[in-house]
Design an enzyme around this catalytic site. Structure first.
Site, mmCIF file in Angstrom:
data_model
loop_
_atom_site.group_PDB
_atom_site.id
_atom_site.type_symbol
_atom_site.label_atom_id
_atom_site.label_comp_id
_atom_site.label_asym_id
_atom_site.label_seq_id
_atom_site.Cartn_x
_atom_site.Cartn_y
_atom_site.Cartn_z
ATOM 1 N N ASN A 1 -0.558 3.544 6.296
ATOM 2 C CA ASN A 1 -1.681 3.357 7.227
ATOM 3 C C ASN A 1 -2.046 1.899 7.516
ATOM 4 O O ASN A 1 -2.436 1.579 8.631
ATOM 5 C CB ASN A 1 -2.903 4.175 6.776
ATOM 6 C CG ASN A 1 -3.434 3.763 5.426
ATOM 7 O OD1 ASN A 1 -2.745 3.143 4.631
ATOM 8 N ND2 ASN A 1 -4.681 4.114 5.164
ATOM 9 N N GLY B 1 -1.596 4.717 -2.233
ATOM 10 C CA GLY B 1 -1.113 5.950 -1.618
ATOM 11 C C GLY B 1 -1.942 7.126 -2.086
ATOM 12 O O GLY B 1 -3.084 6.956 -2.525
ATOM 13 N N SER B 2 -1.350 8.296 -2.027
ATOM 14 C CA SER B 2 -2.113 9.508 -2.327
ATOM 15 C C SER B 2 -2.256 9.725 -3.833
ATOM 16 O O SER B 2 -1.456 9.214 -4.629
ATOM 17 C CB SER B 2 -1.424 10.715 -1.700
ATOM 18 O OG SER B 2 -0.157 10.864 -2.283
ATOM 19 N N GLU C 1 -4.390 2.454 -6.186
ATOM 20 C CA GLU C 1 -5.381 2.517 -5.095
ATOM 21 C C GLU C 1 -5.129 3.827 -4.367
ATOM 22 O O GLU C 1 -4.188 3.948 -3.573
ATOM 23 C CB GLU C 1 -5.187 1.331 -4.143
ATOM 24 C CG GLU C 1 -5.422 -0.028 -4.773
ATOM 25 C CD GLU C 1 -6.896 -0.304 -5.038
ATOM 26 O OE1 GLU C 1 -7.757 0.292 -4.377
ATOM 27 O OE2 GLU C 1 -7.177 -1.105 -5.940
ATOM 28 N N LEU C 2 -5.967 4.827 -4.642
ATOM 29 C CA LEU C 2 -5.642 6.183 -4.176
ATOM 30 C C LEU C 2 -6.616 6.660 -3.097
ATOM 31 O O LEU C 2 -7.338 5.872 -2.514
ATOM 32 C CB LEU C 2 -5.598 7.118 -5.385
ATOM 33 C CG LEU C 2 -4.724 6.600 -6.557
ATOM 34 C CD1 LEU C 2 -4.795 7.537 -7.748
ATOM 35 C CD2 LEU C 2 -3.281 6.406 -6.123
ATOM 36 N N CYS D 1 -8.376 5.084 3.917
ATOM 37 C CA CYS D 1 -8.771 5.680 2.630
ATOM 38 C C CYS D 1 -10.277 5.774 2.481
ATOM 39 O O CYS D 1 -10.780 6.612 1.738
ATOM 40 C CB CYS D 1 -8.171 4.879 1.484
ATOM 41 S SG CYS D 1 -8.418 3.117 1.669
ATOM 42 N N GLU E 1 -9.073 15.290 0.804
ATOM 43 C CA GLU E 1 -9.041 14.166 1.747
ATOM 44 C C GLU E 1 -8.347 14.635 3.015
ATOM 45 O O GLU E 1 -7.159 14.983 2.981
ATOM 46 C CB GLU E 1 -8.254 13.008 1.117
ATOM 47 C CG GLU E 1 -8.089 11.832 2.044
ATOM 48 C CD GLU E 1 -7.241 10.719 1.433
ATOM 49 O OE1 GLU E 1 -6.213 11.022 0.782
ATOM 50 O OE2 GLU E 1 -7.599 9.550 1.620
HETATM 51 P P1 NAP Z 1 2.009 8.605 -0.153
HETATM 52 O O1 NAP Z 1 2.672 9.737 0.504
HETATM 53 O O2 NAP Z 1 1.446 8.801 -1.506
HETATM 54 O O3 NAP Z 1 3.065 7.409 -0.137
HETATM 55 C C1 NAP Z 1 2.742 6.112 -0.562
HETATM 56 C C2 NAP Z 1 4.009 5.388 -0.962
HETATM 57 O O4 NAP Z 1 4.559 6.008 -2.133
HETATM 58 C C3 NAP Z 1 5.116 5.437 0.081
HETATM 59 O O5 NAP Z 1 5.796 4.220 0.087
HETATM 60 C C4 NAP Z 1 5.990 6.553 -0.435
HETATM 61 O O6 NAP Z 1 7.301 6.500 0.058
HETATM 62 C C5 NAP Z 1 5.941 6.284 -1.918
HETATM 63 N N1 NAP Z 1 6.347 7.405 -2.781
HETATM 64 C C6 NAP Z 1 6.320 8.724 -2.515
HETATM 65 N N2 NAP Z 1 6.783 9.433 -3.584
HETATM 66 C C7 NAP Z 1 7.092 8.525 -4.535
HETATM 67 C C8 NAP Z 1 7.613 8.626 -5.866
HETATM 68 N N3 NAP Z 1 7.904 9.797 -6.429
HETATM 69 N N4 NAP Z 1 7.827 7.488 -6.562
HETATM 70 C C9 NAP Z 1 7.536 6.292 -6.030
HETATM 71 N N5 NAP Z 1 7.049 6.139 -4.773
HETATM 72 C C10 NAP Z 1 6.813 7.237 -4.039
HETATM 73 O O7 NAP Z 1 0.792 8.060 0.762
HETATM 74 P P2 NAP Z 1 0.774 7.814 2.344
HETATM 75 O O8 NAP Z 1 0.767 9.132 3.030
HETATM 76 O O9 NAP Z 1 1.780 6.787 2.735
HETATM 77 O O10 NAP Z 1 -0.661 7.124 2.484
HETATM 78 C C11 NAP Z 1 -1.832 7.835 2.576
HETATM 79 C C12 NAP Z 1 -2.597 7.860 1.269
HETATM 80 O O11 NAP Z 1 -2.829 6.539 0.819
HETATM 81 C C13 NAP Z 1 -3.985 8.477 1.409
HETATM 82 O O12 NAP Z 1 -4.245 9.323 0.331
HETATM 83 C C14 NAP Z 1 -4.909 7.279 1.389
HETATM 84 O O13 NAP Z 1 -6.229 7.550 0.983
HETATM 85 C C15 NAP Z 1 -4.202 6.386 0.452
HETATM 86 N N6 NAP Z 1 -4.652 5.001 0.636
HETATM 87 C C16 NAP Z 1 -5.439 4.438 -0.323
HETATM 88 C C17 NAP Z 1 -5.912 3.144 -0.129
HETATM 89 C C18 NAP Z 1 -6.750 2.461 -1.161
HETATM 90 O O14 NAP Z 1 -6.866 1.243 -1.090
HETATM 91 N N7 NAP Z 1 -7.346 3.162 -2.099
HETATM 92 C C19 NAP Z 1 -5.575 2.443 1.032
HETATM 93 C C20 NAP Z 1 -4.758 3.075 1.975
HETATM 94 C C21 NAP Z 1 -4.290 4.346 1.770
HETATM 95 P P3 NAP Z 1 7.704 7.412 1.341
HETATM 96 O O15 NAP Z 1 6.823 6.991 2.443
HETATM 97 O O16 NAP Z 1 9.110 7.077 1.555
HETATM 98 O O17 NAP Z 1 7.461 8.830 0.907
#
Ligand code: NAP
Length: 476
Positions: free
Chosen positions: A151, A227-228, A247-248, A283, A378
């Site tokens: 994002n 990420g998530s 940071e989830l 997020c 979420e």
């Molecule tokens: P995501 O699906 O969890 O992916 C995040 C990253 O993790 C991607 O680079 C993904 O690669 C990688 N990943 C996935 N499975 C993995 C594994 N088994 N081992 C290591 N890395 C892995 O999250 P997203 O959909 O990109 O982002 C949305 C989420 O991020 C939301 O929940 C949001 O709230 C959260 N977020 C939090 C913050 C904060 O600061 N707290 C800020 C922004 C976003 P791939 O893309 O190749 O699957």
């Protein structure tokens, strides 16, 4: 655009490629290599060399490189913003905003490189200890794995990489497979700015392949992940003994107190902007709004009226306010959750329709039961839920009625209520008379409960990315 991995400054390609599509219309933006374990291993070998080189650089040299990188990105802001819009689908206004923030995050990190401090330890304050003097210093960890989401691919990668380099670590970045091209450009700029090429590596690919190999590597001393929650939990269960910054996600709540009638229009507009920015894929998007019953009906009129003025469509156009969500699967899920809430008795007062595969109308849903996914989870889409509450106590309970705890907000003129809310709401950040979506890049930022572990913001990230080394001299 044909993407590549960047390992020790060299462009690395693989036979298998992953396609990146423009979320708005599904057209092809480019490709990236499908990196695997062997590529991560190469990156680790490079990062070992990189660490030996970067730790010999002075703080001033690291400061200079980061300042140079900030200047280069600033000059190329349009190019970065256009690529962000194509990869993420965010509007061009939002993309320009992200580039500006990325420049700021790098600049803040440059400044922090100059003030990584230790302190004298009073060894002789222990009984019987004489002639010993010493201090502790903050030293870099070594190799840091940076895993980033789709994002805010530019600024959130800067929040990891810039403090890591400022502190003298080397990095391996695994960007989201949807938004890797802009991260490759960022890494190139950092190398152009003077960092050792071996210290800035990018491995592209799927999370379960390249990401997993990075997480499992014993040579990687820390994983800083955004990420998530689901992915965060998997990473921590597989990575073993290393440091983690997590940071989830969140489903941020805001309470609007009974004395806010004079500025309800202004608050409704802020709430809508906070819920619909980047089509709700932030997020700290405003997801759950709790309005005092005295103001509920007027608030609904105001937020509905404003939300209907938002222009939804092609994010490349200057006058578009809200673009698409990241892909069709995300849109399917969001629509299912809206339907589920409806079937449980909630009412849609604005939007609720799908305009195309990935465009969803700004949607306001009221009287959403606690068991609905729109309340509990979420949504990460352009949906705001608004429920009625009858007191500050109920407002606090409902904001806390969430597995997450990233940021929350309260609108009130009542000082005691503001204080009570800030004391009793379990979140990493509390915004008084502001929406929970408010963030500046230097503040400590991060969550409690399932929203994460650790704090970002360059000063705080550097604390996480260094460790304390104690040095003691015997002078007898
Ligand atoms: P995501 O699906 O969890 O992916 C995040 C990253 O993790 C991607 O680079 C993904 O690669 C990688 N990943 C996935 N499975 C993995 C594994 N088994 N081992 C290591 N890395 C892995 O999250 P997203 O959909 O990109 O982002 C949305 C989420 O991020 C939301 O929940 C949001 O709230 C959260 N977020 C939090 C913050 C904060 O600061 N707290 C800020 C922004 C976003 P791939 O893309 O190749 O699957």
């Amino acid at each position: 655009m044909k993407g590549y991995m960047l390992i020790a400054g060299k462009k690395v390609y693989t036979q298998e490629e992953i396609k990146i599509f423009f979320p708005y219309d599904g057209s092809l933006v480019g490709t990236i290599p499908r990196g695997k374990e062997e590529d991560v291993n190469l990156a680790v070998e490079s990062a070992k060399v990189g660490f030996e080189k970067i730790k010999k650089m002075t703080a001033y040299e690291r400061y200079q490189c980061l300042q140079r990188a900030a200047r280069i990105i600033s000059k190329r802001a349009n190019e970065f913003a256009q690529l962000l819009t194509l990869e993420v689908g965010k509007t061009i206004k939002e993309s320009m905003g992200e580039v500006g923030r990325a420049v700021n995050t790098i600049t803040l990190s440059a400044e922090e490189a100059k003030r990584i401090l230790g302190e004298e330890v009073p060894f002789d304050a222990a009984p019987g200890i004489k002639n010993k003097v010493g201090f502790y210093r903050r030293v870099p960890l070594g190799i840091i794995g940076c895993i980033t989401p789709f994002n805010f691919p530019l600024n959130l990668t800067c929040h990891k990489v810039a403090p890591a380099l400022a502190a003298g670590n080397s990095v391996i970045i695994k960007p989201s497979e949807n938004t890797s091209l802009v991260v490759i450009k960022l890494a190139e700029v950092l190398i152009e700015a003077g960092f050792p090429p071996e210290a800035v590596n990018v491995v592209t690919g799927y999370g379960e392949e390249a990401g997993d190999a990075l997480v499992r590597s014993k040579d990687v001393r820390m994983i800083t992940f955004t990420g998530s929650v689901e992915t965060g939990k998997i990473i921590m269960s597989r990575g073993g003994l290393k440091k983690y910054a997590m940071e989830l996600g969140s489903n941020a709540g805001v309470y609007i107190d009974e004395d806010q009638d004079c500025r309800l229009k202004e608050i409704a507009e802020k709430v809508a902007r906070g819920g619909f920015a980047l089509a709700g894929q932030v997020c700290i998007s405003v997801q759950r709004v709790f309005v005092h019953e005295k103001l509920f009906d007027t608030f609904i009129e105001e937020i509905t009226a404003f939300s209907k003025t938002l222009k939804v469509g092609d994010p490349r156009k200057d006058d578009t306010d809200m673009g698409p969500v990241i892909d069709e699967n995300a849109a399917d899920r969001i629509m299912e959750w809206i339907e589920e809430a409806k079937s449980l008795g909630a009412e849609i007062v604005c939007g609720g329709k799908r305009i195309s595969n990935t465009l969803i109308e700004p949607t306001v849903v009221i009287n959403v039961p606690e068991k609905a996914k729109l309340f509990k989870k979420e949504v990460f889409g352009p949906v705001i839920i608004v429920n009625k509450v009858s007191s500050i106590e109920e407002g606090i309970n409902q904001v806390n009625n969430s597995p997450y705890g990233l940021q929350a907000g309260i609108f009130t003129n009542n000082l005691k209520n503001a204080f009570k809310f800030s004391e009793e709401v379990e979140c990493g950040g509390i915004m008084v008379n502001e929406i929970p979506t408010f963030r500046v890049d230097q503040m400590p930022y991060g969550g409690v409960k399932e929203s994460g572990i650790g704090r970002e913001g360059p000063h705080f990230a550097i604390e996480e990315m260094t460790e304390i080394k104690t040095i003691c001299f015997d002078l007898t």
